[in-house]
Write a protein that holds these residues in place. Structure first.
Motif, PDB file in Angstrom:
ATOM      1  N   LYS A   1       9.620 -55.641 -33.324  1.00  0.00           N
ATOM      2  CA  LYS A   1       9.414 -55.371 -31.895  1.00  0.00           C
ATOM      3  C   LYS A   1       7.932 -55.296 -31.545  1.00  0.00           C
ATOM      4  O   LYS A   1       7.517 -55.668 -30.447  1.00  0.00           O
ATOM      5  N   LYS A   2       7.146 -54.768 -32.505  1.00  0.00           N
ATOM      6  CA  LYS A   2       5.705 -54.611 -32.274  1.00  0.00           C
ATOM      7  C   LYS A   2       5.002 -54.838 -33.602  1.00  0.00           C
ATOM      8  O   LYS A   2       5.213 -54.086 -34.559  1.00  0.00           O
ATOM      9  N   GLU A   3       4.192 -55.874 -33.647  1.00  0.00           N
ATOM     10  CA  GLU A   3       3.620 -56.331 -34.914  1.00  0.00           C
ATOM     11  C   GLU A   3       2.817 -55.256 -35.647  1.00  0.00           C
ATOM     12  O   GLU A   3       2.866 -55.154 -36.869  1.00  0.00           O
ATOM     13  N   ASP A   4       2.045 -54.490 -34.919  1.00  0.00           N
ATOM     14  CA  ASP A   4       1.154 -53.518 -35.580  1.00  0.00           C
ATOM     15  C   ASP A   4       1.704 -52.088 -35.562  1.00  0.00           C
ATOM     16  O   ASP A   4       0.956 -51.114 -35.597  1.00  0.00           O
ATOM     17  N   ALA A   5       3.028 -51.977 -35.515  1.00  0.00           N
ATOM     18  CA  ALA A   5       3.639 -50.642 -35.500  1.00  0.00           C
ATOM     19  C   ALA A   5       3.293 -49.883 -36.780  1.00  0.00           C
ATOM     20  O   ALA A   5       3.343 -50.446 -37.877  1.00  0.00           O
ATOM     21  N   GLN A   6       2.944 -48.625 -36.628  1.00  0.00           N
ATOM     22  CA  GLN A   6       2.528 -47.793 -37.763  1.00  0.00           C
ATOM     23  C   GLN A   6       3.492 -46.618 -37.926  1.00  0.00           C
ATOM     24  O   GLN A   6       4.135 -46.169 -36.969  1.00  0.00           O
ATOM     25  N   VAL A   7       3.562 -46.109 -39.173  1.00  0.00           N
ATOM     26  CA  VAL A   7       4.403 -44.945 -39.463  1.00  0.00           C
ATOM     27  C   VAL A   7       3.921 -43.752 -38.631  1.00  0.00           C
ATOM     28  O   VAL A   7       2.720 -43.474 -38.552  1.00  0.00           O
ATOM     29  N   GLY A   8       4.881 -43.047 -38.027  1.00  0.00           N
ATOM     30  CA  GLY A   8       4.528 -41.898 -37.194  1.00  0.00           C
ATOM     31  C   GLY A   8       4.400 -42.248 -35.726  1.00  0.00           C
ATOM     32  O   GLY A   8       4.385 -41.364 -34.859  1.00  0.00           O
ATOM     33  N   GLU A   9       4.307 -43.547 -35.433  1.00  0.00           N
ATOM     34  CA  GLU A   9       4.193 -43.995 -34.043  1.00  0.00           C
ATOM     35  C   GLU A   9       5.570 -43.974 -33.385  1.00  0.00           C
ATOM     36  O   GLU A   9       6.601 -44.066 -34.053  1.00  0.00           O
ATOM     37  N   PHE A  10       5.601 -43.810 -32.077  1.00  0.00           N
ATOM     38  CA  PHE A  10       6.862 -43.821 -31.337  1.00  0.00           C
ATOM     39  C   PHE A  10       6.980 -45.120 -30.554  1.00  0.00           C
ATOM     40  O   PHE A  10       6.038 -45.522 -29.844  1.00  0.00           O
ATOM     41  N   LEU A  11       8.127 -45.787 -30.690  1.00  0.00           N
ATOM     42  CA  LEU A  11       8.439 -46.941 -29.850  1.00  0.00           C
ATOM     43  C   LEU A  11       9.259 -46.440 -28.675  1.00  0.00           C
ATOM     44  O   LEU A  11      10.181 -45.637 -28.829  1.00  0.00           O
ATOM     45  N   VAL A  12       8.916 -46.916 -27.501  1.00  0.00           N
ATOM     46  CA  VAL A  12       9.572 -46.449 -26.287  1.00  0.00           C
ATOM     47  C   VAL A  12      10.446 -47.554 -25.719  1.00  0.00           C
ATOM     48  O   VAL A  12       9.955 -48.622 -25.341  1.00  0.00           O
ATOM     49  N   ASP A  13      11.769 -47.297 -25.678  1.00  0.00           N
ATOM     50  CA  ASP A  13      12.715 -48.256 -25.094  1.00  0.00           C
ATOM     51  C   ASP A  13      13.092 -47.768 -23.702  1.00  0.00           C
ATOM     52  O   ASP A  13      13.844 -46.787 -23.573  1.00  0.00           O
ATOM     53  N   PRO A  14      12.581 -48.415 -22.655  1.00  0.00           N
ATOM     54  CA  PRO A  14      12.967 -47.990 -21.304  1.00  0.00           C
ATOM     55  C   PRO A  14      14.462 -48.143 -21.085  1.00  0.00           C
ATOM     56  O   PRO A  14      15.089 -49.059 -21.600  1.00  0.00           O
ATOM     57  N   LEU A  15      15.025 -47.206 -20.344  1.00  0.00           N
ATOM     58  CA  LEU A  15      16.460 -47.230 -20.032  1.00  0.00           C
ATOM     59  C   LEU A  15      16.657 -47.506 -18.547  1.00  0.00           C
ATOM     60  O   LEU A  15      15.799 -47.159 -17.718  1.00  0.00           O
ATOM     61  N   PRO A  16      17.777 -48.117 -18.195  1.00  0.00           N
ATOM     62  CA  PRO A  16      18.039 -48.384 -16.773  1.00  0.00           C
ATOM     63  C   PRO A  16      18.276 -47.090 -16.012  1.00  0.00           C
ATOM     64  O   PRO A  16      18.629 -46.061 -16.601  1.00  0.00           O
ATOM     65  N   PRO A  17      18.093 -47.125 -14.689  1.00  0.00           N
ATOM     66  CA  PRO A  17      18.339 -45.927 -13.876  1.00  0.00           C
ATOM     67  C   PRO A  17      19.767 -45.427 -14.068  1.00  0.00           C
ATOM     68  O   PRO A  17      20.687 -46.214 -14.294  1.00  0.00           O
ATOM     69  N   ILE A  18      19.922 -44.111 -14.003  1.00  0.00           N
ATOM     70  CA  ILE A  18      21.268 -43.548 -14.117  1.00  0.00           C
ATOM     71  C   ILE A  18      21.708 -43.044 -12.750  1.00  0.00           C
ATOM     72  O   ILE A  18      20.911 -42.542 -11.954  1.00  0.00           O
ATOM     73  N   SER A  19      22.985 -43.238 -12.468  1.00  0.00           N
ATOM     74  CA  SER A  19      23.526 -42.707 -11.213  1.00  0.00           C
ATOM     75  C   SER A  19      24.127 -41.348 -11.552  1.00  0.00           C
ATOM     76  O   SER A  19      24.934 -41.231 -12.477  1.00  0.00           O
ATOM     77  N   PHE A  20      23.723 -40.341 -10.818  1.00  0.00           N
ATOM     78  CA  PHE A  20      24.182 -38.978 -11.101  1.00  0.00           C
ATOM     79  C   PHE A  20      25.616 -38.799 -10.615  1.00  0.00           C
ATOM     80  O   PHE A  20      25.881 -38.844  -9.411  1.00  0.00           O
ATOM     81  N   GLY A  21      26.525 -38.595 -11.559  1.00  0.00           N
ATOM     82  CA  GLY A  21      27.892 -38.246 -11.190  1.00  0.00           C
ATOM     83  C   GLY A  21      27.935 -36.791 -10.770  1.00  0.00           C
ATOM     84  O   GLY A  21      26.932 -36.070 -10.810  1.00  0.00           O
TER      85      GLY A  21
END
Length: 413
Positions: free
Chosen positions: A94-114
């Motif tokens: 996903k990211k070529e220079d990813a290092q141990v301890g680093e966080f990858l952030v996966d954006p999520l779609p908006p949620i509709s509040f039930g």
């Protein structure tokens, strides 16, 4: 370190900022604390939808109101939790220079509040706002212990009065801190003394009192400018709340009468305090550094004929005329009890006749002690008692020259 793996999804809610501003202003809480509570609420709703095991975080843009919702994955060499961690190889896809301890952030779609998610979010926000209010309340009142505050009786529970202090703060006057036979109704004005502010599991508690001795001190400080300006000092206070009190005062300026200053013109100053304390009678006493004088003053209005101090035992015998005994003792011992509290001395009160009988009995007892212990006649024994000897040991260790100097003694004796 955080890295986006793709363009973040976000959706704008500028009304969130308006709500945060309004709540912060109404509750007197920092705007940032409101927004933090909103983020936690959205975060909780997100985890409810995607799974509580995921590390899902929400962020509200402080300028636009945009909401960013994303899942965080920690890059790990050895994966211990597959839900919150990702292997280095997979991360580098996903990211070529990813290092141990680093966080990858996966954006999520908006949620509709039930309905349930919305209720959960609301509960989180309400709870956080309440916690912030409690922190603000504690910070505001923790340094105000010793102050007199005005409030309004909000409700009465089992004799305890909950007092609205304004500014979204409440205090409590417990039953044992109230003046006996005093009753408050909802909406009544309540003037009281802050004697403690404590952090408790249910939030900070402001404890108020109307029978505390320092409440009377604070009231006199408000009514008498000379006390406020430290020209007159209140040395001690003794109270029987709702009934009677004694207060000892002294002036640092010899030209000012401390008692007169506290009484005020036609009793105006002391009457203002009396009215606040439900008619509690107040004796204002001139303090003295001489214990005997102070105690005589403290027993007013009774007249005192004689006092005998025993400084080692911190006890004093007070002799009063027969017709002053009931006045000196007071109803149910109130006068002598308050005088004792005020002065810090144990006080024994007796009439002149009782004192005379006691002295005669002591004289006879000591005389007999010398007769038996020294094998002398009664006249010699009485002479020793008259000279102030109270034990055989005192006589044994006194130089012969001093004994022969006593009238009636010679070398033969």
């Amino acid at each position: 370190m955080e890295t986006n793996t793709e363009t973040s999804n976000f959706y704008a809610h500028p009304e969130l900022l308006l709500v945060a501003d309004t709540v912060a202003r109404e509750k007197g809480i920092d705007r940032e604390e409101i927004l933090d509570a909103m983020e936690q609420a959205i975060q909780k709703a997100g985890r409810s939808k995607y799974g509580y095991e995921h590390d899902i975080r929400a962020k509200i843009d402080r300028k636009s109101g945009e909401i960013h919702l994303a899942r965080f994955l920690e890059v790990a060499e050895i994966v211990e939790n597959e839900v919150t961690q990702i292997p280095v190889d997979a991360a580098r896809n996903k990211k070529e220079d990813a290092q141990v301890g680093e966080f990858l952030v996966d954006p999520l779609p908006p949620i509709s509040f039930g309905r349930i998610a919305a209720q959960t979010a609301k509960q989180v926000i309400v709870q956080k706002v309440r916690e912030a209010e409690r922190k603000r309340q504690f910070a505001e009142f923790k340094d105000r212990v010793g102050e007199v505050v005005n409030g309004v009786a909000k409700r009465v529970e089992f004799g305890n009065v909950i007092v609205d202090l304004g500014g979204r703060a409440e205090g409590i006057v417990r039953r044992d801190e109230s003046i006996p036979r005093e009753h408050f109704n909802n909406g009544d004005r309540v003037r009281s003394y802050i004697y403690d502010v404590r952090e408790e599991p249910r939030g900070p508690q402001i404890f108020l009192s109307r029978n505390h001795s320092q409440f009377m001190v604070a009231l006199f400080t408000q009514e008498v400018p000379e006390i406020y300006d430290s020209i007159i000092e209140i040395k001690s206070v003794a109270r029987d709340p709702g009934s009677r009190a004694k207060i000892a005062v002294v002036s640092k300026d010899t030209s000012i009468d401390p008692v007169g200053a506290c009484v005020g013109m036609r009793g105006s100053r002391v009457q203002a305090v009396v009215a606040e304390l439900q008619g509690e009678k107040i004796d204002i006493i001139q303090w003295s550094e001489e214990p005997a004088t102070f105690i005589v003053n403290a027993l007013a209005p009774a007249e005192v004929a004689k006092v005998v101090l025993d400084e080692e035992a911190n006890r004093i015998e007070v002799v009063v005329p027969d017709d002053q005994l009931s006045l000196a003792i007071g109803r149910r011992g109130q006068n002598v009890r308050l005088a004792s509290q005020l002065t810090g001395w144990d006080i024994d009160i007796m009439t002149e006749e009782e004192e005379s009988d006691k002295r005669n009995e002591e004289f006879r007892t000591l005389s007999q002690l010398f007769v038996d212990g020294l094998d002398v006649d009664e006249v010699i024994a009485q002479l020793l008692v008259t000279e102030g000897f109270s034990s055989v040991e005192e006589v044994a260790f006194i130089p012969v020259e001093e004994l022969t100097a006593i009238e009636g003694f010679d070398d033969d004796v």
